[in-house]
Design an enzyme around this catalytic site. Structure first.
Site, PDB file in Angstrom:
ATOM      1  N   ASN A  10       0.859  -1.184   0.000  1.00  0.00           N
ATOM      2  CA  ASN A  10       0.000   0.000   0.000  1.00  0.00           C
ATOM      3  C   ASN A  10       0.896   1.235   0.000  1.00  0.00           C
ATOM      4  O   ASN A  10       1.438   1.622   1.031  1.00  0.00           O
ATOM      5  CB  ASN A  10      -0.885  -0.044   1.260  1.00  0.00           C
ATOM      6  N   LYS A  12       0.036   4.178  -0.356  1.00  0.00           N
ATOM      7  CA  LYS A  12      -0.683   5.354   0.172  1.00  0.00           C
ATOM      8  C   LYS A  12      -0.469   6.538  -0.784  1.00  0.00           C
ATOM      9  O   LYS A  12      -0.446   6.318  -1.988  1.00  0.00           O
ATOM     10  CB  LYS A  12      -0.245   5.637   1.610  1.00  0.00           C
ATOM     11  N   HIS A  96      -9.753   0.778   4.427  1.00  0.00           N
ATOM     12  CA  HIS A  96      -8.510   1.029   5.181  1.00  0.00           C
ATOM     13  C   HIS A  96      -8.805   2.005   6.322  1.00  0.00           C
ATOM     14  O   HIS A  96      -9.603   2.925   6.170  1.00  0.00           O
ATOM     15  CB  HIS A  96      -7.436   1.593   4.245  1.00  0.00           C
ATOM     16  N   GLU A  98      -7.299   4.460   7.400  1.00  0.00           N
ATOM     17  CA  GLU A  98      -7.095   5.885   7.097  1.00  0.00           C
ATOM     18  C   GLU A  98      -8.294   6.456   6.350  1.00  0.00           C
ATOM     19  O   GLU A  98      -8.579   7.641   6.437  1.00  0.00           O
ATOM     20  CB  GLU A  98      -5.791   6.071   6.315  1.00  0.00           C
ATOM     21  N   GLU A 166      -5.830  -5.349  10.382  1.00  0.00           N
ATOM     22  CA  GLU A 166      -4.864  -4.302  10.720  1.00  0.00           C
ATOM     23  C   GLU A 166      -5.320  -3.593  11.992  1.00  0.00           C
ATOM     24  O   GLU A 166      -6.132  -2.654  11.922  1.00  0.00           O
ATOM     25  CB  GLU A 166      -4.797  -3.261   9.597  1.00  0.00           C
ATOM     26  N   GLY A 172       1.856   2.094  11.403  1.00  0.00           N
ATOM     27  CA  GLY A 172       2.762   3.242  11.356  1.00  0.00           C
ATOM     28  C   GLY A 172       3.590   3.416  12.615  1.00  0.00           C
ATOM     29  O   GLY A 172       4.037   4.522  12.917  1.00  0.00           O
ATOM     30  N   SER A 214       2.988  -2.029  10.744  1.00  0.00           N
ATOM     31  CA  SER A 214       4.406  -1.976  11.146  1.00  0.00           C
ATOM     32  C   SER A 214       5.172  -3.267  10.875  1.00  0.00           C
ATOM     33  O   SER A 214       5.929  -3.750  11.719  1.00  0.00           O
ATOM     34  CB  SER A 214       4.523  -1.574  12.627  1.00  0.00           C
TER      35      SER A 214
HETATM   36  P1  PGA Z   1       2.537   0.432   7.887  1.00  0.00           P
HETATM   37  O1  PGA Z   1       1.105   0.643   7.209  1.00  0.00           O
HETATM   38  O2  PGA Z   1       3.127  -0.825   7.304  1.00  0.00           O
HETATM   39  O3  PGA Z   1       3.321   1.652   7.508  1.00  0.00           O
HETATM   40  O4  PGA Z   1       2.295   0.314   9.363  1.00  0.00           O
HETATM   41  C1  PGA Z   1       0.237  -0.424   7.027  1.00  0.00           C
HETATM   42  C2  PGA Z   1      -1.073   0.075   6.470  1.00  0.00           C
HETATM   43  O5  PGA Z   1      -1.506   1.182   6.828  1.00  0.00           O
HETATM   44  O6  PGA Z   1      -1.713  -0.615   5.656  1.00  0.00           O
END
Ligand code: PGA
Length: 255
Positions: A10, A12, A96, A98, A166, A172, A214
């Site tokens: 991803n 983003k 997701h 976000e 997740e 993050g 992460s």
């Molecule tokens: P990250 O993000 O690997 O940077 O923690 C995962 C995600 O938001 O899908």
């Protein structure tokens, strides 16, 4: 059902230019070729999809990070699932955290799931609790998220759905703060139980579950081996070809 490991990248809202995107994509594709038994799905910003639509190959495909719940019409700024498929996406990430933080509800996610399936996209449905409370209400939260988001999906379409678990509190963060594999294992069992209650034991057995939050090359092997998951949804570590390549190697070795 395939037991192939899946790694979904991803990106983003990165990288900032198409030049950088091309460079990253080319490098990652070269590395992915080496680990051809892993299904790698790159999800760049939608605008970059057409740059890469001719560069996919078996086990190396494209996904989009979101789509709208309708195919066309007066929905300024949105992208229909059919348009994403037309631009080269085979997968779509939906729900997701976000996007949920921007106001997306389970009900809207459910509509997006249906619209995406009808356009032939494979859905990576993100679920996960925001925090852990001592009275374990997060189990109920997760169950409701899955039940509502998949409310309109027929059992026969479930092979086109991949669950990305997740936990929002683990996204993050530092790589040491990814969820512990033993805890993740409990959650994968719980998710399968939700599927067994909604559908059948067979469906529950075959549902594909990924972990996101992460992940890097150091924690990935244990997460895969002990977490009961079939793969990973990766944010930051997918933005650097070197790190992503190490991650694929780690997944490869964790068979
Ligand atoms: P990250 O993000 O690997 O940077 O923690 C995962 C995600 O938001 O899908």
């Amino acid at each position: 059902m395939t037991k192939k490991k899946i790694v979904v990248a991803n990106w983003k809202m990165n990288p900032k230019t198409s030049l950088e995107a091309r460079d990253l994509f080319k490098k990652v594709k070269l590395r992915a070729k080496v680990f051809s038994e892993i299904e790698v799905v790159i999800c760049p910003p939608a605008l970059y999809l057409p740059l890469f639509s001719k560069m996919t190959q078996k086990n190396f495909s494209l996904g989009v990070q979101n789509v709208f719940s309708e195919q066309s019409g007066s929905f300024t700024g949105e992208i229909g699932p059919g348009m994403a498929a037309d631009a080269g996406a085979s997968f779509v990430i939906l729900g997701h955290s976000e996007r949920r933080a921007m106001g997306e509800t389970d009900q809207l996610v459910a509509k997006k799931v249906s619209a995406s399936l009808s356009s032939g996209l494979l859905v990576v449905l993100c679920v996960g609790e925001k925090e852990r409370d001592s009275s374990a209400r997060f189990y109920e939260f997760l169950k409701n998220q899955i039940r509502t988001s998949l409310g309109a999906v027929k059992a026969s379409d479930l092979k086109k759905i991949i669950i990305a678990y997740e936990p929002v509190w683990a996204i993050g963060k530092s790589f040491k703060d990814a969820m512990k594999p033993a805890e993740l294992y409990e959650m994968t069992i719980f998710i399968k139980k939700v599927f067994a209650d909604m559908f059948t034991a067979d469906v529950a057995h075959s549902v594909r579950i990924l972990y996101g939050g992460s992940v890097n090359f150091e924690n990935a092997p244990q997460i895969i081996k002990e977490g009961g998951v079939q793969g990973l949804l990766v944010g930051r570590e997918s933005l650097d070809a070197e790190s992503f390549s190490k991650l694929l190697k780690a997944v490869h070795e964790s068979r």
